[in-house]
Design an enzyme around this catalytic site. Structure first.
Site, PDB file in Angstrom:
ATOM      1  N   SER A 208      42.341  38.984  42.229  1.00 17.43           N
ATOM      2  CA  SER A 208      41.037  38.491  41.834  1.00 17.43           C
ATOM      3  C   SER A 208      40.175  38.761  42.820  1.00 17.43           C
ATOM      4  O   SER A 208      40.318  39.927  43.463  1.00 17.43           O
ATOM      5  CB  SER A 208      41.345  36.801  41.940  1.00 17.43           C
ATOM      6  N   ASN A 209      39.020  37.975  42.789  1.00 20.78           N
ATOM      7  CA  ASN A 209      37.905  38.384  43.620  1.00 20.78           C
ATOM      8  C   ASN A 209      37.301  37.099  44.254  1.00 20.78           C
ATOM      9  O   ASN A 209      37.766  36.007  43.952  1.00 20.78           O
ATOM     10  CB  ASN A 209      36.844  39.375  43.053  1.00 20.78           C
ATOM     11  N   ARG A 210      36.242  37.481  44.985  1.00 24.47           N
ATOM     12  CA  ARG A 210      35.551  36.412  45.945  1.00 24.47           C
ATOM     13  C   ARG A 210      34.795  35.478  44.951  1.00 24.47           C
ATOM     14  O   ARG A 210      33.875  34.468  45.615  1.00 24.47           O
ATOM     15  CB  ARG A 210      34.780  37.047  47.135  1.00 24.47           C
TER      16      ARG A 210
END
Ligand code: C5P
Length: 408
Positions: A208-210
């Site tokens: 995923s990412n931030r």
């Protein structure tokens, strides 16, 4: 239109101070409550009596004038204000404000203001062009003050150039723009995507990412406020879900392919698409049905590209306005422009995600809005809510939406 709005008008020592009388009259004709605060210089150009008569309130000029018992006037007045408008603003007042100096009532109030501040400068063109003044303006813009550009024309000094106080109608419409919720999105159906996606490798692990989803949620809320029907497709976030009563249709998804499916399904209804989601670009080729066991040594993950939802929408967009985001770490503008063309977008919102005040997780953003006509609008640091308004303003301009306002 401005019923119930409390405006403080600061008048400083410029020849254009006589125009402040007309500003007060126009604001009052729109039902605003107006209090006037003047510098000593301001009172040399127009009398407090004139402004008191037009505003219907005492005009304040001295820092420590006590009113209503023991409460100090500047705290009293500014605490409940919806707007502080300084018009005309001299180079002196702009310099003091930028430097944090409060040596009279007007500057002290400017420093204490928590409400929006609009500054309409007026001065001689040589003063206006002075880099010190321009630096002060840039610095105040950084802190969120809005400036109304001066006009070119004949000046009191006999010079011709920039520096005339903006047209009063421009000043009034800037005030309305800021204080009254626009309803220019009425009749539009806005599809917004927000947050990250998750691409699972096994039942417990994912890529995923931030992304927090804050930017997309702010856009959805603002579009709703401005009268649109809103469909919000959200990846997993920890944000408060919009309440049913807010009228935003929330569709929760997890993966890029779920987001694609929902976006395409709802696309038919949409007139405006804003893809603020940070969609994962890759996903594991295989998802292990059981938890992948530790087996010692390195592990390689086989990744494949996810479908680019925005490109797909851009290819078949019809009359829709399509807006994308570009989170970049280098060559912000040129990369964003390429993306705008490649994905057939109308607008791209570029942000440098290495800037600590911009991008992921934080409440503020620093973005540059670029449109298909190559108009590049860099914005200073501002809240994501404010950024969402600027994006919608740009959409409204491109789509030629009629500017309507809600009744105050
Ligand atoms: O190409 P890049 O990922 O930088 O493009 C970012 C824009 O494209 C964002 O608006 C994002 O929501 C969208 N996007 C998408 N599908 C993907 C990847 C990005 O719609 N698979």
């Amino acid at each position: 239109m401005l019923t119930g709005k409390r405006i403080i008008l600061g008048i400083t020592g410029s020849i254009a101070a006589y125009k402040a009388a007309e500003i007060v009259r126009r604001l009052r004709s729109l039902n605003a409550e107006v209090w006037v605060v003047m510098t000593r210089g301001g009172t040399e150009f127009i009398t407090p009596l004139t402004l008191q008569t037009l505003s219907g309130h005492t005009v304040y000029t001295e820092t420590f004038a006590l009113q209503e018992g023991s409460k100090i006037t500047h705290i009293n007045l500014i605490k409940d204000a919806d707007l502080f408008l300084i018009a005309p603003a001299t180079a002196n007042i702009i310099g003091k404000f930028a430097a944090g100096i409060g040596d009279d009532l007007l500057t002290t109030m400017a420093l204490a203001a928590r409400c929006p501040v609009i500054i309409a400068p007026a001065m001689d063109s040589d003063m206006y062009d002075n880099p010190i003044l321009q630096n002060n303006i840039a610095q105040l813009k950084e802190t969120g003050c809005r400036f109304i550009e001066t006009e070119e024309g004949e000046l009191a000094s006999g010079l011709v150039g920039k520096g005339r106080l903006a047209n009063i109608e421009v000043i009034i419409s800037t005030v309305i723009d800021l204080l009254v919720v626009k309803k220019d999105m009425a009749g539009e159906v806005v599809l917004v995507t927000a947050g990250p996606t998750r691409e699972y490798l096994d039942p417990v692990r994912f890529i995923s990412n931030r992304s927090s989803g804050k930017m997309g949620y702010a856009i959805a809320a603002s579009a709703k406020e401005r009268g649109a029907e809103v469909i919000l497709i959200s990846g997993p976030t920890t944000l408060q879900k919009p309440a049913k009563s807010e009228g935003i249709e929330l569709i929760n998804v997890v993966t890029a392919s779920e987001m694609r499916e929902e976006a395409l399904k709802n696309l038919k209804r949409a007139t405006i698409v804003i893809m603020a989601a940070a969609v994962s670009d890759y996903r594991p080729v295989d998802i292990s049905p059981g938890k992948i066991k530790k087996s010692g040594g390195n592990v390689s993950l086989d990744l494949t590209e996810t479908p680019d939802i925005l490109t797909e929408i851009g290819m078949d967009k019809g009359n829709r306005i399509v807006v994308g985001f570009a989170a970049e770490t280098e060559n912000l503008e040129s990369n964003a422009m390429l993306k705008l063309k490649r994905k057939n977008l109308d607008i791209i919102v570029a942000n440098d995600v290495l800037d600590p005040d911009a991008g992921f997780e934080v409440d503020t953003n620093v973005v540059t809005i670029i449109d298909k006509n190559n108009e590049v609008t860099p914005l200073p640091r501002m809240s994501k809510k404010e950024v969402s308004y600027r994006i919608l303003d740009k959409i409204a301009k491109i789509a030629n939406l009629k500017r309507t306002y809600s009744r105050a």
